[in-house]
Every structure is written in structure tokens, then in C-alpha cells.
Design a protein around this motif. Structure first.
Motif, PDB file in Angstrom:
ATOM      1  N   ALA A 281       0.751  -1.249   0.004  1.00 54.26           N
ATOM      2  CA  ALA A 281      -0.098  -0.140  -0.144  1.00 54.26           C
ATOM      3  C   ALA A 281       0.943   1.260   0.054  1.00 54.26           C
ATOM      4  CB  ALA A 281      -1.041  -0.018   1.258  1.00 54.26           C
ATOM      5  N   VAL A 282       0.460   2.307  -0.609  1.00 54.55           N
ATOM      6  CA  VAL A 282       1.180   3.655  -0.796  1.00 54.55           C
ATOM      7  C   VAL A 282       0.291   4.678  -0.669  1.00 54.55           C
ATOM      8  CG1 VAL A 282       3.024   2.529  -2.144  1.00 54.55           C
ATOM      9  CG2 VAL A 282       0.917   3.395  -3.200  1.00 54.55           C
ATOM     10  N   PRO A 283       0.772   5.829  -0.044  1.00 54.32           N
ATOM     11  CA  PRO A 283      -0.164   6.876   0.362  1.00 54.32           C
ATOM     12  C   PRO A 283      -0.537   7.413  -1.249  1.00 54.32           C
ATOM     13  CG  PRO A 283       2.248   7.554   0.888  1.00 54.32           C
ATOM     14  CD  PRO A 283       2.033   5.982   0.592  1.00 54.32           C
ATOM     15  N   LEU A 284      -1.577   8.285  -1.019  1.00 56.95           N
ATOM     16  CA  LEU A 284      -2.357   9.170  -2.061  1.00 56.95           C
ATOM     17  C   LEU A 284      -2.181  10.645  -1.865  1.00 56.95           C
ATOM     18  CD1 LEU A 284      -5.106   7.174  -3.340  1.00 56.95           C
ATOM     19  CD2 LEU A 284      -2.782   7.036  -4.550  1.00 56.95           C
ATOM     20  N   ALA A 285      -1.963  11.495  -2.822  1.00 51.42           N
ATOM     21  CA  ALA A 285      -2.085  12.743  -2.458  1.00 51.42           C
ATOM     22  C   ALA A 285      -3.627  13.287  -2.168  1.00 51.42           C
ATOM     23  CB  ALA A 285      -1.723  13.612  -3.642  1.00 51.42           C
ATOM     24  N   ALA A 286      -3.715  14.070  -1.036  1.00 52.48           N
ATOM     25  CA  ALA A 286      -5.012  14.465  -0.700  1.00 52.48           C
ATOM     26  C   ALA A 286      -5.939  15.023  -2.017  1.00 52.48           C
ATOM     27  CB  ALA A 286      -5.121  15.300   0.406  1.00 52.48           C
TER      28      ALA A 286
END
Length: 286
Positions: A281-286
Motif C-alpha cells: 500500500a502507498v499513500p495518495l495525495a489528498a
């Protein structure tokens, strides 16, 4: 009240792939209406909320909401939450108390710095689906009996939630998904299914899947960890989980037909009713 909403995409290392999930790590002050409103605002198939936690014990209470309702268990949001917590507290085992019981998740970081989580599902079970129910689902999907793979019979599989499992006889049949959203959603509500898991077997160790999710207000999920766990239990129940008596791992490719490719690793032990589902899993930009 200011609530920080994180966004991750699970079962991929590429932000353009996987299944996005909202993650709220401090939801202790939120009521059910607040959580449902946040999930609707985020607009992903599910948002996970950490409503209690003991960071020292690495144990947390977790709830899941789609834009329309609370969901008992969500695999991709569990993976996303585990990776988000591990990024803040370090890798290791986490324990989540969920509406379906205790879910243990092992977290680590790969050689490229991408978080990975392996959840151990609730006990799985699977039973043959009734003919009349299968016929109703096929009608809503626009499929015929001849579109099904006779080697993988229709079942209702459980891995925290119930999922109708239908196996397509060809990759082309799986790719051509155009279903009656309201009709399938009504059928799913009547029978308590969270998704309909449509699969095609490429070979013994690789499957392709699509998961309509009209009951959550979403046409399709690009990666469904709970359904993957249920599918592992299904394969074990029908004797298709690798060599007799030996644990095996299969790969599920999902999301390709909607432009968000995902990969789920499913570990199946014939002696254990619980299934292990692994993904990044990787973060996404808001």
C-alpha cells in the motif's frame, strides 16, 4: 471538529493502481453518522476508522464504512490502515478488533521502502450456491450458464463477509462486464452478499477477478481483500488449493479492466480455516 483523513491505495506499489481507501487514525470522537458522512465525502469504496487504540500493545479497534453503510470487514482498508500505522510506529505485528473479530496483520517494508501487510482473515467457509440464486445473479449480470467454468462451481464464500463466487469460462467473458446495477444490488441485499466475486482461472496459481459492489454504491472494486480471503476458503473447500495437504499461495489480478491493476497474494493452508492475504500500500495525495 477537525479530522485528518489519510488516503492510501492498497494491493499495489503504484499510486495509479490498487484500491484507494480512506484512513482515519484518530476516530475516537466520531459517531456513526460522522463516520458515514466522512466515507461519503471521501467517496472510496471504503474508509477505515481507528476508534480505539493502544499503541504500546499495537492493538486497535477498527470500523469500516462505504459511502452508503457500515461494512463488517474490508481487506484493502485493513491493509491500508496497517501500512499507515506501521509507517508511524515501525513494522511488526498489529492486532485489529473488528466487527468480525480479531484480525492480525504482519507489516514490513520491502527493499524499495514500500509498506506491505499480511492479514490473517476471520475463519473462512464456503457452500454451494442454490440454482435459483445463481440464475438470478446471472440474469442481473447478463451472463448465461454456458459462460461459467464447470470446474469451479458457484458458491457463497465467507471470509468475514459473504461473497457469491462465479467463475467465468473465458477471460473475454470476465472483461465484458456490464450489469444491472440496481437489480444485482437488490439481489445482494436480499442474500447478504458484500460483493459478487467474478473470477477466471489463468492457471493453477493465478486468477483474475472483478468484484461488483453496488450495495456500497460502487460499480466495481479494483482490489477486494475480504473477497480474496473468502475465495481462498472456497478453493480449499472444493479441493482446488494446490497439492493435497500442502499450503499454497495463489495470485489474484484485479482492477486491470478498470485501469487500476492490483495484485493480491492469497495463502491457503488446508489445515487452517483462516486465509492470509498479502499486499502493498502507498499513500495518495489528498
Amino acid at each position: 471538529m477537525i479530522t485528518e483523513i489519510l488516503r492510501y491505495t492498497a494491493f499495489t506499489s503504484d499510486p495509479s493502481g490498487g484500491n484507494p481507501a480512506g484512513v482515519v487514525l484518530d476516530a475516537a470522537r466520531l459517531g456513526e453518522d460522522d463516520m458515514l458522512a466522512i466515507a461519503a465525502e471521501v467517496g472510496y469504496s471504503e474508509t477505515a476508522f481507528v476508534t480505539e487504540g493502544d499503541a504500546a500493545a499495537r492493538r486497535f479497534r477498527l470500523r469500516f464504512f462505504s459511502p452508503l453503510a457500515e461494512v463488517a470487514f474490508c481487506g484493502h482498508a485493513t491493509v491500508a490502515t496497517a501500512v499507515a500505522l506501521a509507517e508511524r510506529t515501525g513494522p511488526g505485528e498489529l492486532v485489529f478488533d473488528t466487527p468480525v473479530g480479531e484480525i492480525r496483520v504482519a507489516t514490513e517494508t520491502d527493499g524499495q521502502g514500500v509498506g506491505r501487510a499480511t492479514l490473517t482473515s476471520a475463519p473462512t467457509r464456503s457452500r454451494p450456491a442454490e440454482d435459483a440464486v445463481v440464475d438470478a445473479a446471472l440474469a442481473a449480470l447478463g451472463w448465461a450458464r454456458a459462460d461459467l467454468d464447470p470446474a469451479l462451481p458457484p458458491h457463497v464464500a465467507h471470509g468475514g463477509n459473504d461473497h457469491l463466487v462465479l467463475a467465468a469460462a473465458s477471460r473475454a467473458r470476465l472483461a465484458a462486464l456490464d450489469y444491472d446495477f440496481d437489480g444485482l444490488g437488490d439481489l445482494m441485499l436480499a442474500h447478504g452478499w458484500t460483493t459478487v466475486q467474478l473470477v477466471w482461472r489463468e492457471d493453477a496459481g493465478r486468477f483474475h477477478a472483478r468484484d461488483p459492489f453496488p450495495v456500497g454504491g460502487v460499480v466495481e472494486d479494483p482490489a477486494t481483500g475480504a473477497a480474496a480471503a473468502a475465495f481462498g476458503g472456497y478453493l480449499r473447500a472444493i479441493g482446488e488449493a494446490g497439492e493435497a495437504g500442502e499450503a499454497t499461495t495463489i495470485r489474484i489480478r484485479q482492477g486491470e479492466d478498470m485501469g487500476r491493476p492490483s495484485e493480491l497474494l492469497v495463502g491457503i493452508d488446508p489445515a487452517d480455516a483462516r486465509v492470509r492475504v498479502t499486499g502493498q500500500a502507498v499513500p495518495l495525495a489528498a
